[in-house]
Design an enzyme around this catalytic site. Structure first.
Site, short mmCIF file in Angstrom:
data_model
loop_
_atom_site.label_atom_id
_atom_site.label_comp_id
_atom_site.label_asym_id
_atom_site.label_seq_id
_atom_site.Cartn_x
_atom_site.Cartn_y
_atom_site.Cartn_z
CB CYS A 150 -18.32 -5.29 4.89
SG CYS A 150 -17.48 -3.78 5.45
CB CYS A 209 -15.38 -7.59 6.30
SG CYS A 209 -16.77 -7.38 7.44
CB CYS A 230 -0.91 0.00 1.22
SG CYS A 230 -2.01 1.44 1.29
CB CYS A 265 -0.92 -0.04 8.21
SG CYS A 265 -1.58 -1.29 7.08
NE ARG A 310 -17.78 -5.78 13.08
CZ ARG A 310 -18.17 -4.91 12.14
NH1 ARG A 310 -17.35 -3.99 11.71
NH2 ARG A 310 -19.38 -5.00 11.65
CB CYS A 365 -18.33 -0.45 8.42
SG CYS A 365 -17.30 -1.24 9.68
CB CYS A 422 -1.54 4.08 7.98
SG CYS A 422 -2.71 4.75 6.78
#
Length: 364
Positions: free
Chosen positions: A162, A131, A87, A94, A300, A222, A91
């Site tokens: 999702c 998901c 990616c 991550c 969640r 979400c 972040c």
């Protein structure tokens, strides 16, 4: 609404307390507001929730929870990484960022058949929602038809769908909605003030724009964030406030506890330090505040649950958490596993949710 939020100290047929019944800590009008769906929360109001004595906060959150949700039902969800690593975002939490040296090998987008096989296994294990996450800044238009095929195939099994694919433009969100996508996950991560300490490759407004595109496409949202990233309580207040003041509350609110991963900036900074794990009581405070501020949303317990004690999870369920990711893995980190969850549910007298979520029922 107030009739369903009956406090044991209220005069029958009234929202006012019996003299002395609730003690000095009772705030006039509380029963008229807590449990109502509102998007005009102030920071001071959210901060006041965090500052409550823990047992009082838990009581209020549990009362709000029971006004809108079955207290013994928890939604089971499964998360699959359909495209891992590489990616371009930076972040700090991550392991999938190409900026970080975590040793994670990047993969291509999975084929549809493999995704559907994983979805079938999730359904057999009792999951209600499946998901799918891809480590992208945003999907390319050429990827959308394959993603749409995954959505249609999973929905055909009777599962909720999702996706979390990064930022979306309006046309991409519309295409996913037309494929029948139920939910799109896009987290705010933290408070607006702390956000630029987490990532520099996209802005808070970028995230809000994606959420708006998702809403406009008729797809449920979400959205949540991560706690334990070195932020202050005021940042956690700001995070809950940001969720509670969205134009419409997310149908699902995710509360993640940071899993410090070596090779990531936050992992290297926080791993093996006292700051590397948020205090369990403080974590449950976040859950309780989110429940009160977003009363009809599913809340969640997401990443970090595998390191939580059964007692901490029980407190979180009491505070209004009513959804979990089950299975042995979340994207790239470990998870409690189906057998451990089944044992915990048996111990606590909980069962899997089978019906629709309250916000979706209300929207029909």
């Amino acid at each position: 609404m107030t009739d369903t939020l009956r406090h044991p100290g209220l005069v029958p047929g009234s929202t006012e307390p019996q003299a002395g019944a609730l003690g000095e800590g009772w705030m006039p009008g509380r029963a008229r507001h807590e449990g109502e769906v509102r998007t005009d929360w102030t920071r001071d109001e959210v901060r006041a929730l965090f500052d409550l004595p823990f047992t009082e906060l838990l009581f209020r959150a549990a009362t709000v929870h029971r006004a809108h949700h079955a207290p013994d039902e928890v939604q089971l969800c499964t998360l699959l990484s359909i495209k891992t690593g590489g990616c371009p975002e930076d972040c700090g939490y991550c392991s999938q960022s190409a900026h970080h040296g975590t040793g994670l090998k990047a993969t291509k987008l999975m084929d549809v058949r493999s995704v559907l096989q994983a979805a079938a296994q999730a359904k057999d294990a009792g999951s209600q929602r499946f998901c799918m996450g891809a480590a992208w800044r945003s999907p390319k238009d050429r990827d959308i038809p394959k993603i749409a095929e995954m959505i249609r195939g999973v929905k055909a099994m009777g599962l909720e769908t999702c996706m979390t694919l990064g930022m979306l433009d309006a046309d991409q969100a519309r295409a996913l909605g037309e494929a029948g996508l139920d939910y799109y996950n896009h987290n705010l991560d933290s408070s607006p003030e702390y956000y630029d300490r987490v990532t520099s490759t996209r802005t808070y407004q970028d995230r809000l724009d994606t959420l708006a595109h998702v809403r406009d496409a008729g797809v449920s949202v979400c959205c949540g964030g991560i706690v334990g990233m070195g932020e202050t309580r005021e940042d956690r207040v700001g995070f809950v406030h940001a969720l509670a003041t969205l134009p419409r509350h997310p149908e699902s609110v995710t509360v993640n506890a940071l899993v410090p991963i070596r090779g990531t900036p936050l992992g290297d900074m926080l791993a093996d330090t006292p700051m590397g794990k948020l205090d369990d009581i403080e974590f449950v405070r976040v859950v309780a505040a989110a429940r009160i501020a977003c009363p009809m949303s599913m809340v969640r317990l997401s990443a970090g649950r595998e390191s939580m004690s059964e007692a901490t999870q029980a407190l979180a369920f009491l505070a209004g958490a009513n959804s979990i990711f089950t299975g042995d893995k979340l994207l790239t980190t470990g998870n409690a596993g189906d057998s451990a969850d089944a044992a915990l549910f048996a111990k606590l007298g909980l069962k899997a949710l089978e019906g629709e979520e309250p916000m979706r029922v209300a929207a029909e």
